[in-house]
Write an enzyme that holds these catalytic residues in place. Sequence first.
Site, PDB file in Angstrom:
ATOM      1  N   GLY A 109       0.793  -1.234   0.000  1.00  8.82           N
ATOM      2  CA  GLY A 109       0.000   0.000   0.000  1.00  8.82           C
ATOM      3  C   GLY A 109       0.815   1.269   0.000  1.00  8.82           C
ATOM      4  N   ASP A 139     -10.689  13.278   5.959  1.00  8.30           N
ATOM      5  CA  ASP A 139     -12.000  13.442   5.327  1.00  8.30           C
ATOM      6  C   ASP A 139     -13.167  13.077   6.243  1.00  8.30           C
ATOM      7  OD1 ASP A 139     -13.279  14.438   3.073  1.00  8.30           O
ATOM      8  OD2 ASP A 139     -13.690  12.437   2.280  1.00  8.30           O
TER       9      ASP A 139
END
Length: 265
Positions: free
Chosen positions: A79, A142
């Site tokens: 990742g 977010d």
Amino acid sequence: MRLCVITIRNCTEYAVDNRLSDLEDQKFADIPGGGSLVVAWQVKGKPVIVVGGGDVATGRVAHLLAADAVVTVICPSSGLSPELQYRVSRKQVSHISRTFDIELDLRVSVPSMVLVAIDSPSTSTEIYTECKKLKIPVNVADVPGECDFYFGSMYRDGPLQIMVSTNGNGPKMASLVRRRIEEDLKEEPFGLAIEKLGELRRRVREKVPGSGKGDMRKRMRWVSQISEQWTIAQLAKLDDDMIAKVIDYINDEPPSYEQLILITS
């Protein structure tokens, strides 16, 4: 005696009432709420964990490295973004190749801050909840409701840092405002001028080292006069010889840039 006490008490209450009445007559600006406390958080040398390795995590790491934090990225190696792979290979950040572990990464390592930037809302909420229990500042990308603080759009020129925040309402708008600011400021060497002014302040403290209020006011007033009277371009031209000469005037009014040029030429 009791009558005297009552009289004094009544007089005191009357005086307080008068002061309150005077305050009510004065006009003070309303202070709107709903904002954030904008501070320059010092994380130099402190351990900070970034959970995730994608684009958002990469941006968070860049902010942390600029502030000289000790950064550990936690995510599977698959990742990691190309940039984070590069920074790990250069030992700019540490990397733990696995998923986040509440016990190891929070209770054992005890970071000073945790930044979460992963795609799993449930895992993000779990990390946020545990951080709150342990009183560790946390930001979940977010998700404004799971943030102790926000990241804004940053403009930097050397020591000058300007952050634009919309308090989680519109990150894209923050970027637009930051670009407007950058367009206005890039025409002059603000960063260099601030560096030179910082060196002047340090030299002034050496010349007037006292910690009393009088010495502090004297230093602040004197340096402030130069900041206000000289242009940004003039401050940026300060060198060691000019600083040494201008400090000779510490007990007088500071010279103008033009006067100093005549003295040093």
